[in-house]
Scaffold this active site. Structure first.
Site, PDB file in Angstrom:
ATOM      1  N   HIS A  86       0.849  -1.184   0.000  1.00 25.95           N
ATOM      2  CA  HIS A  86       0.000   0.000   0.000  1.00 25.95           C
ATOM      3  C   HIS A  86       0.886   1.236   0.000  1.00 25.95           C
ATOM      4  O   HIS A  86       1.819   1.330   0.779  1.00 25.95           O
ATOM      5  CB  HIS A  86      -0.922   0.036   1.224  1.00 25.95           C
ATOM      6  CG  HIS A  86      -1.759   1.269   1.265  1.00 25.95           C
ATOM      7  ND1 HIS A  86      -2.919   1.391   0.529  1.00 25.95           N
ATOM      8  CD2 HIS A  86      -1.581   2.454   1.892  1.00 25.95           C
ATOM      9  CE1 HIS A  86      -3.426   2.598   0.723  1.00 25.95           C
ATOM     10  NE2 HIS A  86      -2.629   3.254   1.547  1.00 25.95           N
ATOM     11  N   ASP A 165     -15.175   2.666   7.494  1.00 30.31           N
ATOM     12  CA  ASP A 165     -14.139   3.589   7.038  1.00 30.31           C
ATOM     13  C   ASP A 165     -14.636   4.438   5.871  1.00 30.31           C
ATOM     14  O   ASP A 165     -14.308   5.615   5.767  1.00 30.31           O
ATOM     15  CB  ASP A 165     -12.865   2.836   6.628  1.00 30.31           C
ATOM     16  CG  ASP A 165     -11.841   3.812   6.064  1.00 30.31           C
ATOM     17  OD1 ASP A 165     -11.387   4.671   6.838  1.00 30.31           O
ATOM     18  OD2 ASP A 165     -11.548   3.765   4.858  1.00 30.31           O
ATOM     19  N   ARG A 172     -14.567  12.816   7.369  1.00 28.88           N
ATOM     20  CA  ARG A 172     -13.311  13.503   7.713  1.00 28.88           C
ATOM     21  C   ARG A 172     -12.931  14.499   6.619  1.00 28.88           C
ATOM     22  O   ARG A 172     -12.399  15.576   6.890  1.00 28.88           O
ATOM     23  CB  ARG A 172     -12.191  12.477   7.900  1.00 28.88           C
ATOM     24  CG  ARG A 172     -12.327  11.689   9.197  1.00 28.88           C
ATOM     25  CD  ARG A 172     -11.431  10.467   9.199  1.00 28.88           C
ATOM     26  NE  ARG A 172     -10.046  10.802   8.950  1.00 28.88           N
ATOM     27  CZ  ARG A 172      -9.176  10.016   8.313  1.00 28.88           C
ATOM     28  NH1 ARG A 172      -9.538   8.835   7.882  1.00 28.88           N
ATOM     29  NH2 ARG A 172      -7.941  10.409   8.123  1.00 28.88           N
ATOM     30  N   SER A 187      -7.521   3.950   9.192  1.00 17.66           N
ATOM     31  CA  SER A 187      -8.289   3.917   7.944  1.00 17.66           C
ATOM     32  C   SER A 187      -7.594   3.007   6.927  1.00 17.66           C
ATOM     33  O   SER A 187      -8.211   2.098   6.350  1.00 17.66           O
ATOM     34  CB  SER A 187      -8.404   5.349   7.407  1.00 17.66           C
ATOM     35  OG  SER A 187      -8.807   5.366   6.070  1.00 17.66           O
ATOM     36  N   LYS A 191      -8.672  -1.378   5.954  1.00 14.42           N
ATOM     37  CA  LYS A 191      -8.968  -1.894   4.613  1.00 14.42           C
ATOM     38  C   LYS A 191      -7.986  -2.994   4.228  1.00 14.42           C
ATOM     39  O   LYS A 191      -8.351  -4.007   3.646  1.00 14.42           O
ATOM     40  CB  LYS A 191      -8.913  -0.757   3.590  1.00 14.42           C
ATOM     41  CG  LYS A 191     -10.131   0.153   3.696  1.00 14.42           C
ATOM     42  CD  LYS A 191     -10.023   1.372   2.818  1.00 14.42           C
ATOM     43  CE  LYS A 191      -9.081   2.387   3.401  1.00 14.42           C
ATOM     44  NZ  LYS A 191      -9.249   3.754   2.972  1.00 14.42           N
TER      45      LYS A 191
HETATM   46  N1  URA Z   1      -5.907   6.973   2.697  1.00 13.11           N
HETATM   47  C1  URA Z   1      -6.875   6.330   3.391  1.00 13.11           C
HETATM   48  O1  URA Z   1      -7.346   5.286   2.964  1.00 13.11           O
HETATM   49  N2  URA Z   1      -7.296   6.857   4.545  1.00 13.11           N
HETATM   50  C2  URA Z   1      -6.807   7.997   5.068  1.00 13.11           C
HETATM   51  O2  URA Z   1      -7.217   8.397   6.121  1.00 13.11           O
HETATM   52  C3  URA Z   1      -5.800   8.665   4.340  1.00 13.11           C
HETATM   53  C4  URA Z   1      -5.382   8.133   3.157  1.00 13.11           C
END
Ligand code: URA
Length: 426
Positions: A86, A165, A172, A187, A191
């Site tokens: 990621h 999320d 947010r 967050s 995932k």
């Molecule tokens: N990418 C995400 O998936 N979440 C965040 O809070 C910031 C970047």
């Protein structure tokens, strides 16, 4: 149903800098997902977390609660180990494209569930959709079958993964609570853990084109994410990498596919190759494979794996890529050496040319973007081409040029970058 807690008490606890209990966290995330905790209550709680933070236990519990809000993928039926990467996002960051097939060419499965771009950072799916016929949406059965046969899958993350999320991230975004390390870390990790990979390598970007503008902040984010991964039983390593200048020489959807294919053919810019190989090495080591990944870039096996991956999703890897209708060149105003190439400004320019979107539902142009002719540390003469701007929409050029104001610095002193790799956290 009688609720176990009251959102007002939970908000007050965090407002007063106290620690939330595991039960409070589990309830508030679940109740928010069910619509029992109102958006304005979650806004207040997100701001209290933004201002007062969370301790490591609270962050892990918050992440676990978000994972529990949806489905968890299960790759245990595969005959291969799984590993994933990621990136926290950057300009010209096309690394997933050559990386997934490179790692898969060594017999390790890469389930890369990705998103679309918003703002100045491009989305992996938008890039691959520049390839004629390529399909982003796969069913869970198709993902499993492709992981077994080809080894690499890059596709859209289904809406069932960490739905809490999705809701919270949108909130947010409009309440100025994005840039909080506990909230970003939970967050991203919710995932990735819900995705069910055995191991995860994080590419945490540092610099003008990234969320984290300095090394200290990036180190803190990386350490937080590695801790969450470990607690969840996912082998997690983070590399901190430079994002003060764009990665490679091409920014934009089809342009980045083109550069990725150059890397898969054994060529491509040194920084893109360096980062692809470093991440591949970490992913393979995590899966128990100790090799030098440059080999399969040079002998064509990674390219075979790329073509198989694109074909499996109905794309034609040999079809010509779309090009923009209009191009314009930006030239050097003086002699010297490129000593600054601001990633954020170039990212904005590419976005304004049509490569990115301002709202989720906007379309993107496949051919739009920026080609960099003179990169950091390279000598230039006045009048020499520095950039080519690509767009289908000529009036966008002026807006892109405004974003480029001050983006390129030419000086008499050479400024170079030996490596994009800044640190490693495990
Ligand atoms: N990418 C995400 O998936 N979440 C965040 O809070 C910031 C970047």
């Amino acid at each position: 149903m009688t609720e176990k807690f009251d959102a007002v008490d939970i908000i007050r606890t965090k407002r007063d800098r106290e620690v939330l209990s595991e039960h409070q966290i589990a309830w508030v995330i679940d109740a928010y997902t069910r619509g029992v905790v109102a958006e304005e209550q979650m806004s207040a709680l997100a701001m209290a977390i933004f201002l007062n933070g969370m301790n490591p236990d609270e962050i892990s519990q918050w992440t676990q609660a978000m994972i529990n809000s949806g489905e968890v993928m299960d790759f245990s039926s595969l005959t291969k180990p799984t590993t994933d990467k990621h990136s926290t996002g950057g300009v010209g960051d096309k690394i997933t494209l050559p990386l997934a097939p490179l790692v898969a060419s060594y017999g390790v499965a890469v389930p890369q569930l990705s998103g679309r771009g918003l703002g100045h950072t491009g989305g992996t799916l938008d890039k691959l959709e520049a390839i004629p016929g390529w399909r982003a949406n796969l069913s869970n059965d198709e993902i499993l079958a492709q992981l077994e046969s080809v080894g690499a899958v890059i596709c859209a993350a289904g809406s069932g993964l960490a739905p809490a999320d999705k809701k919270l991230y949108a909130l947010r975004d409009i309440t100025s609570t994005v840039e909080s390390i506990p909230l970003i870390a939970s967050s991203i990790m919710s995932k990735k853990i819900a995705e069910g990979t055995d191991s995860l390598i994080l590419d945490v970007k540092v610099g003008s084109g990234a969320f984290m503008k300095n090394l200290e902040q990036a180190r803190q984010l990386a350490t937080t994410m590695v801790e969450i991964g470990k607690q969840a039983g996912t082998h997690t390593v983070a590399l901190l990498t430079d994002m003060s200048v764009p990665l490679g020489r091409k920014i934009g959807n089809a342009l980045e596919v083109e550069e990725s294919v150059e890397v898969l053919a054994g060529g491509g810019p040194a920084d893109v190759v360096e980062l692809t190989v470093a991440l591949a090495r970490e992913m393979l080591l995590a899966a128990g494979v100790d090799v030098d990944p440059t080999e399969n870039l040079e002998n064509g096996l990674a390219m075979d794996s790329w073509k198989a991956m694109i074909r499996a999703q109905d794309g034609d890897p040999d079809a010509p890529l779309p090009t923009a209708k209009h191009t314009e060149t930006v030239v050097a105003e003086s002699d010297g050496v490129i000593s600054g190439l601001d990633a954020l400004k170039l990212g904005y320019a590419s976005w304004k040319l049509g490569a990115g979107r301002a709202r989720k539902e906007d379309p993107v142009q496949a051919g739009a973007g920026v080609t960099i002719h003179a990169h950091l540390g390279e000598p230039v003469k006045a009048g020499q081409a520095l950039l080519t701007l690509h767009t289908d929409d000529e009036p966008r050029v002026e807006r892109a040029k405004e974003s480029l104001e001050g983006a390129i610095t030419i000086s008499t002193m050479a400024s170079t970058r030996d490596s994009v790799l800044l640190d490693r956290i495990s």
